[in-house]
Design an enzyme around this catalytic site. Structure first.
Site, short mmCIF file in Angstrom:
data_model
loop_
_atom_site.label_atom_id
_atom_site.label_comp_id
_atom_site.label_asym_id
_atom_site.label_seq_id
_atom_site.Cartn_x
_atom_site.Cartn_y
_atom_site.Cartn_z
N HIS A 123 52.57 0.82 20.97
CA HIS A 123 51.28 0.40 21.54
C HIS A 123 50.43 1.66 21.70
O HIS A 123 50.96 2.74 21.92
CB HIS A 123 51.58 -0.24 22.89
CG HIS A 123 50.43 -0.91 23.56
ND1 HIS A 123 49.49 -0.23 24.29
CD2 HIS A 123 50.07 -2.22 23.60
CE1 HIS A 123 48.61 -1.09 24.77
NE2 HIS A 123 48.93 -2.31 24.37
N ASP A 200 59.17 2.52 27.03
CA ASP A 200 58.08 1.62 27.36
C ASP A 200 58.68 0.22 27.47
O ASP A 200 59.02 -0.41 26.47
CB ASP A 200 57.02 1.69 26.25
CG ASP A 200 55.93 0.62 26.41
OD1 ASP A 200 56.09 -0.28 27.26
OD2 ASP A 200 54.94 0.69 25.66
N GLN A 203 57.38 -4.87 27.36
CA GLN A 203 57.75 -6.15 26.74
C GLN A 203 59.25 -6.45 26.86
O GLN A 203 59.74 -7.39 26.22
CB GLN A 203 57.34 -6.15 25.25
CG GLN A 203 55.85 -5.99 25.03
CD GLN A 203 55.02 -7.20 25.50
OE1 GLN A 203 55.55 -8.28 25.77
NE2 GLN A 203 53.72 -7.00 25.61
N LYS A 226 52.72 -8.46 33.52
CA LYS A 226 53.48 -9.06 32.41
C LYS A 226 54.82 -9.62 32.89
O LYS A 226 55.55 -10.24 32.13
CB LYS A 226 53.72 -8.03 31.31
CG LYS A 226 52.45 -7.60 30.57
CD LYS A 226 52.78 -6.62 29.47
CE LYS A 226 51.59 -5.78 29.04
NZ LYS A 226 50.69 -6.45 28.11
N CYS A 364 46.49 -3.64 19.89
CA CYS A 364 46.60 -2.25 20.35
C CYS A 364 47.71 -1.50 19.62
O CYS A 364 48.44 -0.71 20.23
CB CYS A 364 46.83 -2.16 21.85
SG CYS A 364 45.46 -2.76 22.81
#
Ligand code: PMP
Length: 405
Positions: A123, A200, A203, A226, A364
């Protein structure tokens, strides 16, 4: 525990909305998730009955607000299985968490010519902070390529290490391809080279259990919004020995011990990294969201979403002209696609008219789009409340639109 999807859906009032006369089919969970009532109620209750600034007050409300805020930190610690609440820093989200590491780790541990390894599927929030550091310190960014399936090329990853490598920063799950990266193995490889790893987790944290002690990553970032929590709050986990070594991020209240014009000393962890009034209401909301996930059981959420992903992949493949972007067998809750030569924006706009919310564009991740030779995709991303019926609606919608073209 029985995963009672109808009962779960009742916890999310927004799912009852009609959009253009159709029941809402919300398949944009990768961008943000809807909030269960317990989360919104917690925000409202705190504003109505507790609100006071935290940490500095002797009065009752301030102490109560502080207790809620610090209990929330403990909830996050438990959710991540971190060793200590000293390792849990509240930020505004994944983006700020990564920028914090880029800024502070970059300041303390990287010099001209030093290298960082990222990947082709990152991202923008895990690319641009490193480019900003590059322009300040002239560091080098090395990039792990991906194969046509949308998986990282691990042999190439190994070859990227050298004596100037200072950090690996990679996504756990791709927000475009859905690929779940073999992060445990990649962390072991990095550690064998004496290199720390930032993950990261934007997700991954919403979809399956993430255990800091088992993963053994050095930093981990995720976003509250999220993970069914409020906007404006996120988390940076960092191992204590790393956080101790890093300088503060922003200066201001909360992050100091003593201030004089001659010399200022900094607060202990995690407050050293939390300048200013924190979003102590959002932290309560986030902790309610994480408790909600824990009560449902991350393993149940994972099983449910895996079933949805498998079903969606099978149904989508029945559509003529369907091209799935991201074909790794290790995928989670994301289906990116293009159909024939229908532009992704047209597809997204027409699906919206049927009440189906998907995301379109480059998500993104422009370098990834270049790698795949496309401009953008349509992305359906699933959450814990989605159903197979909703996937049928998506497939029927795509078929209708396909026949219009
Ligand atoms: N990383 C990934 C993989 C993401 O999907 C996102 C959000 N789309 C981010 C980082 C940024 O998250 P936020 O905007 O909440 O900071």
């Amino acid at each position: 525990m029985m995963y009672d999807i109808q009962k779960i859906r009742e916890d999310f009032p927004i799912l009852d909305r009609q959009i253009y006369g159709h029941p809402l089919v919300y398949l944009d969970n990768g961008a943000t998730t809807q909030k269960p009532k317990v989360v919104v109620d917690a925000l409202v209750n705190e504003y109505y009955s507790v609100n006071a600034n935290v940490h500095r007050g002797v009065h009752f409300l301030s102490q109560q607000a502080t207790e809620l805020h610090e209990n929330s930190r403990e909830t996050v610690r438990r959710f991540l299985n971190a060793r200590s609440t000293s390792e849990i820093i509240f930020t505004r989200g994944t983006t700020e968490s990564i920028n914090l590491v880029a800024s502070c780790f970059g300041e303390a541990c990287m010099n001209e010519g030093d290298e960082i390894i990222i990947s082709e599927m990152e991202h923008h929030s895990n690319i641009v902070p490193w480019q900003l550091l590059q322009s300040r310190k002239n560091i080098k960014i090395r990039v792990i390529p991906i194969n046509d399936c949308g998986e990282l090329c691990l042999d190439r990853y190994e070859q990227l290490f050298n004596k100037r490598t200072r950090l690996v920063s990679i996504t756990h799950v791709s927000n475009v391809l859905g690929t779940v990266n073999p992060i445990r193995q990649m962390i072991q490889t990095a550690h064998a080279h004496g290199v720390p790893v930032l993950v990261d987790g934007a997700q991954s944290a919403p979809h399956f259990a993430v255990d800091m002690q088992e993963l053994d990553c050095d930093f981990f970032a995720f976003s509250g919004h999220k993970t069914y929590g409020p906007t404006g709050i996120g988390v940076l986990y960092g191992k204590e020995n790393w956080l101790d070594r890093l300088p503060p991020y922003m200066g201001g209240g909360e992050m100091i011990k003593n201030v004089s014009f001659e010399r200022t000393t900094f607060n202990e962890l995690p407050f050293k990294f939390e300048a200013g009034t924190p979003d102590y209401v959002a932290s309560t909301g986030l902790s309610r969201a994480l408790d909600y996930l824990t009560d449902l059981g991350m393993e149940n959420i994972y099983a449910h979403e895996q079933e949805l992903t498998r079903y969606a992949t099978q149904r989508m493949n029945e559509i003529n002209g369907m091209r799935l972007i991201g074909q790794s067998p290790h995928k989670d809750a994301v289906i990116s696609f293009l159909v024939g030569d229908i532009h992704h924006l047209d597809m997204g706009t027409l699906l919206d008219r049927l009440g189906i919310a998907v995301r379109t564009g480059h998500h993104c991740a422009e370098p990834l789009m270049h790698r795949m030779g496309i401009e953008g995709t349509v992305r359906a991303s699933f959450g814990l409340y989605n159903t197979k019926d909703e996937i049928d609606s998506l497939v029927n919608g795509i078929e209708r639109i396909r026949h219009m073209f």
